[in-house]
Design an enzyme around this catalytic site. Structure first.
Site, PDB file in Angstrom:
ATOM      1  N   GLY A  30     -22.644 -58.754  46.550  1.00 11.58           N
ATOM      2  CA  GLY A  30     -21.567 -58.327  47.425  1.00 11.58           C
ATOM      3  C   GLY A  30     -20.357 -59.252  47.432  1.00 11.58           C
ATOM      4  O   GLY A  30     -20.031 -59.897  46.427  1.00 11.58           O
ATOM      5  N   HIS A  31     -19.721 -59.326  48.589  1.00 13.57           N
ATOM      6  CA  HIS A  31     -18.462 -60.043  48.758  1.00 13.57           C
ATOM      7  C   HIS A  31     -18.608 -61.541  48.502  1.00 13.57           C
ATOM      8  O   HIS A  31     -17.721 -62.182  47.949  1.00 13.57           O
ATOM      9  CB  HIS A  31     -17.963 -59.796  50.187  1.00 13.57           C
ATOM     10  CG  HIS A  31     -16.603 -60.335  50.495  1.00 13.57           C
ATOM     11  ND1 HIS A  31     -15.468 -59.934  49.823  1.00 13.57           N
ATOM     12  CD2 HIS A  31     -16.182 -61.244  51.419  1.00 13.57           C
ATOM     13  CE1 HIS A  31     -14.413 -60.564  50.317  1.00 13.57           C
ATOM     14  NE2 HIS A  31     -14.820 -61.370  51.275  1.00 13.57           N
TER      15      HIS A  31
END
Length: 314
Positions: A290-291
């Site tokens: 993810g981020h």
């Protein structure tokens, strides 16, 4: 052995150890934790490596601090001078209350720019993430010859990189009313921050709770949530400047590496791929996370960063 002889032997051992410690040179790879007063902001930063070596400036994003680079810093410090500050309103940096300091990306860049000048960082490679990207892009545009290379970990510069997570924020940009601000009230909260760390991660047990817990505590400090809402409103100015940032990429062709969590709900892979338009030799890597890609894939990403820097930064 008598007690007195045992104590004498212990004293000798202590003396020998102390002598060895005094003789040993301090390691440049040891991380130092420092502050630099920049105007009315007391900037906290992590530093490692030989100051005579090429500098790498690490700029974190939301919701993080220089702590996100805890594995990167020592991994680079044998060859590079590594500096990782906390932006104003983040981490351990001490900045004025809302209303006494303009919490805009232009001002953050001004503060960090002055920080680099006070530390006499005449040239540096940039590594950026999230909010650190528009701060870094402003530094590059202002002093393009200072930037020797760029590493972006989900630090965006193209509109096609903006994911669906920006929809309510873009509504706030178009109509900055109190109602639309209140609609984002759950954004600067511990629960939202934890979600940002875990979203898009297949094995969530790989994400240490330290990062999102520390940032969750920080966001609850008086006034900080409003500062973060001010910054998210001002992010529209970053998007407006994307063409200016892209012009810098095209003109100066800095060596660029993107190491991207492909499941990021905010910054899509298309934002990384778009660099190929402006920097055809850009090196783009995607990871199934993810981020906060470094939280789960540091072992895979750090060697790629190291190889890129060793090739492009002398």
């Amino acid at each position: 052995m008598s007690f007195s002889k045992l104590m004498a032997a212990a004293g000798l051992a202590t003396t020998l150890l102390a002598g060895t410690a005094q003789a040993a040179e301090p390691s440049h790879q040891d991380v130092r934790y420092r502050y630099e007063q920049v105007g009315d902001v007391k900037v906290f930063y992590r530093e490692a490596g030989d100051p005579k070596a090429p500098t790498v400036l690490l700029l974190h994003g939301f919701a993080a601090s220089s702590f996100m680079y805890r594995d990167v810093i020592p991994a680079l410090a044998d060859r590079y001078h590594v500096i990782a500050p906390d932006l104003p309103a983040f981490g351990f940096t001490e900045s004025p209350a809302r209303g006494k300091y303009p919490y805009t990306f232009s001002q953050l860049a001004k503060t960090i720019g002055q920080f680099t000048e006070q530390l006499k960082l005449d040239k540096y490679a940039l590594m950026v993430h999230d909010y650190g990207a528009p701060v870094g892009w402003r530094l590059a545009v202002a002093h393009p010859t200072r930037v020797t290379a760029i590493v972006s970990q989900n630090g965006n510069a193209y509109e096609e990189g903006l994911g669906a997570g920006w929809a309510p924020i873009q509504t706030y940009w178009r109509e900055p009313t109190q109602k639309n601000r209140e609609a984002l009230s759950d954004f600067p909260t511990p629960a939202s921050i934890k979600w940002q760390y875990l979203e898009g991660v297949a094995d969530k047990s790989k994400v240490s709770p330290d990062g999102y817990t520390l940032e969750g505590l920080h966001i609850t400090q008086p006034g900080n949530a409003d500062i973060q809402l001010d910054l998210i409103l001002d992010y529209a100015d970053n998007v407006a400047k994307y063409p200016e940032f892209q012009a810098f990429f095209r003109k100066y062709q800095p060596p660029l590496l993107a190491v991207w969590g492909k499941n990021d709900p905010f910054f899509l892979p298309a934002g990384a791929e778009a660099w190929k338009r402006d920097i055809p030799k850009a090196d783009i890597h995607f990871y199934d996370t993810g981020h906060f890609a470094l939280e789960t894939h540091a072992k895979e990403i750090i060697p790629v960063i190291r190889e890129f820097l060793d090739k492009n930064v002398k």
